[in-house]
Design an enzyme around this catalytic site. Structure first.
Site, PDB file in Angstrom:
ATOM      1  N   ASP A 254     -42.009  -9.024 -52.907  1.00 39.17           N
ATOM      2  CA  ASP A 254     -42.212  -9.081 -51.456  1.00 39.17           C
ATOM      3  C   ASP A 254     -42.679  -7.730 -50.939  1.00 39.17           C
ATOM      4  OD1 ASP A 254     -42.235  -9.608 -48.776  1.00 39.17           O
ATOM      5  OD2 ASP A 254     -40.061  -9.852 -48.557  1.00 39.17           O
ATOM      6  N   LYS A 261     -44.106  -3.676 -45.761  1.00 39.04           N
ATOM      7  CA  LYS A 261     -42.837  -2.942 -45.816  1.00 39.04           C
ATOM      8  C   LYS A 261     -43.105  -1.452 -46.025  1.00 39.04           C
ATOM      9  CE  LYS A 261     -39.910  -6.582 -47.831  1.00 39.04           C
ATOM     10  NZ  LYS A 261     -39.003  -6.758 -46.692  1.00 39.04           N
ATOM     11  N   ASP A 331     -43.735 -10.618 -43.015  1.00 39.53           N
ATOM     12  CA  ASP A 331     -42.605 -10.249 -43.876  1.00 39.53           C
ATOM     13  C   ASP A 331     -41.452 -11.249 -43.757  1.00 39.53           C
ATOM     14  OD1 ASP A 331     -41.265  -8.786 -45.737  1.00 39.53           O
ATOM     15  OD2 ASP A 331     -40.676  -7.162 -44.375  1.00 39.53           O
ATOM     16  N   GLU A 333     -41.336 -14.253 -44.759  1.00 39.17           N
ATOM     17  CA  GLU A 333     -42.065 -15.242 -45.561  1.00 39.17           C
ATOM     18  C   GLU A 333     -41.153 -16.247 -46.261  1.00 39.17           C
ATOM     19  OE1 GLU A 333     -41.078 -12.434 -46.673  1.00 39.17           O
ATOM     20  OE2 GLU A 333     -40.260 -12.959 -48.621  1.00 39.17           O
ATOM     21  N   ARG A 335     -38.617 -18.025 -45.257  1.00 36.24           N
ATOM     22  CA  ARG A 335     -38.401 -19.268 -44.491  1.00 36.24           C
ATOM     23  C   ARG A 335     -39.620 -20.174 -44.552  1.00 36.24           C
ATOM     24  NH1 ARG A 335     -37.023 -15.482 -39.562  1.00 36.24           N
ATOM     25  NH2 ARG A 335     -36.339 -14.259 -41.347  1.00 36.24           N
TER      26      ARG A 335
HETATM   27  N1  BES Z   1     -36.913 -10.386 -48.762  1.00 38.08           N
HETATM   28  C1  BES Z   1     -36.670  -9.886 -47.458  1.00 38.08           C
HETATM   29  C2  BES Z   1     -35.174  -9.740 -47.149  1.00 38.08           C
HETATM   30  C3  BES Z   1     -34.408  -8.745 -47.969  1.00 38.08           C
HETATM   31  C4  BES Z   1     -34.219  -7.465 -47.512  1.00 38.08           C
HETATM   32  C5  BES Z   1     -33.849  -9.106 -49.175  1.00 38.08           C
HETATM   33  C6  BES Z   1     -33.511  -6.539 -48.263  1.00 38.08           C
HETATM   34  C7  BES Z   1     -33.119  -8.198 -49.932  1.00 38.08           C
HETATM   35  C8  BES Z   1     -32.942  -6.917 -49.459  1.00 38.08           C
HETATM   36  C9  BES Z   1     -37.282 -10.842 -46.418  1.00 38.08           C
HETATM   37  O1  BES Z   1     -38.429 -11.493 -46.823  1.00 38.08           O
HETATM   38  C10 BES Z   1     -37.645 -10.018 -45.239  1.00 38.08           C
HETATM   39  O2  BES Z   1     -38.497  -9.197 -45.369  1.00 38.08           O
HETATM   40  N2  BES Z   1     -37.000 -10.279 -44.117  1.00 38.08           N
HETATM   41  C11 BES Z   1     -37.260  -9.593 -42.914  1.00 38.08           C
HETATM   42  C12 BES Z   1     -37.296 -10.594 -41.798  1.00 38.08           C
HETATM   43  C13 BES Z   1     -37.799 -10.043 -40.496  1.00 38.08           C
HETATM   44  C14 BES Z   1     -39.241  -9.638 -40.603  1.00 38.08           C
HETATM   45  C15 BES Z   1     -37.606 -11.086 -39.406  1.00 38.08           C
HETATM   46  C16 BES Z   1     -36.155  -8.554 -42.712  1.00 38.08           C
HETATM   47  O3  BES Z   1     -35.014  -8.849 -43.054  1.00 38.08           O
HETATM   48  O4  BES Z   1     -36.460  -7.467 -42.254  1.00 38.08           O
HETATM   49 ZN    ZN Z   2     -38.647 -11.811 -48.810  1.00 34.47          ZN
HETATM   50 MN    MN Z   3     -40.186 -10.402 -46.491  1.00 38.81          MN
END
Ligand code: BES
Ligand code: ZN
Ligand code: MN
Length: 481
Positions: A254, A261, A331, A333, A335
């Site tokens: 990711d 990120k 990001d 993604e 869901r």
């Molecule tokens: N894969 C990440 C969530 C994550 C963060 C998993 C840290 C393990 C450790 C997910 O896809 C993500 O990026 N989520 C975002 C959502 C936001 C953009 C609404 C997040 O948590 O910042």
């Molecule tokens: Zn993710």
């Molecule tokens: Mn993500």
């Protein structure tokens, strides 16, 4: 199996050392040099093992913690500590179930053996595929001394199979994102399915387009690696009375997509298929556990990259069930691909659905790194999953799914946005997922963003993937009616 586990009346001559379980605060047995152990700080703490020389050969004092706190779960930790401490020996013996432990009231010998086997295997686990000089790890055989009962033998075999599933999940998480692409992951799942008695169906890009998995296609759009969608099925002997569906987020890396990120935020993002890995690991153990219900697994696999034609913020995706999502943050993604997977799972009308996903950083903010968030549309099924997690010694904590929070992801151009407001992100993610689960199907969502990965070591875990969720899923499947 990484270790050969067996039982015997007494320690075999070939055993290089014998481990002896010791409760915290209890007197040391006479054949152990108490002065030496005490001076080296051994106090029977759970997970601590200390090797000492005696007139009869090498002995290992194995800490079991306080007798009054003792459970099968303590035995898992003690076994893990023992396996770590004895890694320089090829063949060892362990007298645990026999002496100290068999006096404990209410401790089921089979369950104890199972947890012990899990601990031994997990404690010995290492991921060294890419080390030119792997660390020395000689341990091959552990003989459990003092009992040869069928319950203990069977418990050891079942525990080893579950641990093997958990270690498979760890290894899949630990594999680099550039190596374990969606096609490579699908190939490994196919190989596993063959030996685990599962049927396996893999959809390639063309099949995914035909199935109208618009979320998976949208996330994959910025990648040069094609997506895959894998379905696994365990069919029990005899008449099928009930069906469980397991869904796992399989983002093999990711990067965040165009909503990229930070460098630090990306560092562990090969773990973003931790939900899929847990499902794969659990499915691999169903045969050994002789699960009596049907279990179907749904795994959407892609990475989340930012190539020249990547999904742009503002793009609208149409999910398998016909609902549309405006992607305002690429990001978010997980869901999007889970929406397709939950839709497909719902179409098969299972008796319950559980999904596991490294879904939100917000869940880690809420619960810290070691506890999964649990969300559900059904109190009874939530209670069942909580009980399974507790029995498996994996920590979960329920968060609510308040309907009025859904206004946070109302969209003016599509049925919904893929993000909510700036607070409560684990919950809004859960509410978005709920739109893709048929209303009459009990469903639990486990956000494992924290516990799928660890930066700290304990007897059972090494830095990297933990395989969190495998034991809960297996426990759920074996107790489900
Ligand atoms: N894969 C990440 C969530 C994550 C963060 C998993 C840290 C393990 C450790 C997910 O896809 C993500 O990026 N989520 C975002 C959502 C936001 C953009 C609404 C997040 O948590 O910042
Ligand atoms: Zn993710
Ligand atoms: Mn993500």
């Amino acid at each position: 199996m990484a270790l050969t586990l067996s039982t015997a009346r007494s320690a075999p001559a070939a055993a290089e050392l014998v481990g002896i379980g010791i409760f915290k605060g209890a007197d040391l047995p006479e054949n152990l040099p108490s002065a030496v152990l005490e001076s080296r700080g051994f106090d029977g703490s759970l997970g601590k093992t200390m090797i000492v020389e005696t007139a009869d050969g090498l002995r290992a004092a194995v800490g079991l913690g306080p007798a009054e706190d003792f459970t099968a779960n303590a035995l898992r930790r003690a076994g893990a500590g023992f396996a770590r401490a004895t890694r320089r020996h090829k063949q060892v013996a362990l007298s645990l179930i026999a002496d100290a432990v068999k006096e404990i009231d209410g401790l089921d010998q089979g369950a104890a053996a199972e947890a012990l086997a899990e601990g031994l295997e997990l404690g010995a686990y290492r991921f060294e595929t890419y080390k030119s000089k792997p660390a020395r790890n000689d341990l091959k055989k552990v003989t459990i001394v003092g009992t040869t009962s069928a319950a203990v033998k069977n418990g050891l075999a079942v525990g080893a199979a579950i641990a093997e599933g958990q270690m498979l999940a760890r290894t899949l998480v630990n594999e680099p994102g550039g190596t374990l692409t969606p096609p490579e992951l699908a190939t490994r799942v196919q190989a596993m399915a063959k030996s685990a008695g599962l049927t396996c169906k893999v959809m390639d890009l063309a099949a995914i387009k035909r199935a109208k998995l618009g979320g998976l296609l949208g996330v994959n759009r910025g990648s040069t690696n094609p997506p895959r969608f894998v379905e696994l099925t365990w069919t029990p002997k005899g008449k099928v009375t009930s069906t469980l569906a397991f869904v796992g987020k399989g983002v093999t890396f990711d990067a965040g997509g165009l909503s990229i990120k930070t460098g630090a935020g990306m560092m562990t993002m090969k773990c973003d298929m931790g939900g899929a890995a847990a499902v794969i690991g659990a499915m691999s153990a169903l045969k050994a556990v002789d699960v009596g219900v049907r279990v179907k697994a749904y795994l959407p696999l892609t990475d989340n990259m930012l190539g020249g034609d990547a999904t742009r913020p503002g793009d609208v995706l149409k999910i398998r069930n016909g609902k549309t999502i405006e992607v305002l943050n690429t990001d978010a993604e997980g869901r999007l691909i889970l929406a397709d997977a939950l839709s497909l799972a719902s179409e098969a009308k299972p008796d319950a659905i559980i999904d596991l996903a490294t879904l939100t950083g917000a869940c880690m903010v809420a619960l810290g790194p070691k506890i999964a968030g649990l969300m559900s549309n059904d109190d009874d099924f939530a209670a069942t999953v909580k009980a399974a997690a507790e029995a498996a010694d994996e920590r979960v904590w329920q968060l609510p799914l308040p309907a009025d929070y859904s206004s946070q992801f109302e969209s003016s151009v599509a049925d919904m946005k893929n993000i909510g407001g700036s607070h409560g992100g684990a919950i809004t993610a859960g509410l978005i997922l709920q739109n893709f689960v048929a209303e009459d199907i009990p469903w639990v969502h486990l956000d494992i963003a924290g516990p799928a990965w660890t930066d700290s070591e304990d007897p059972e875990n090494r830095k990297g993937g933990t395989g969190f969720g495998v034991r809960t899923l297996v426990q759920l499947a074996r107790t489900w009616q």
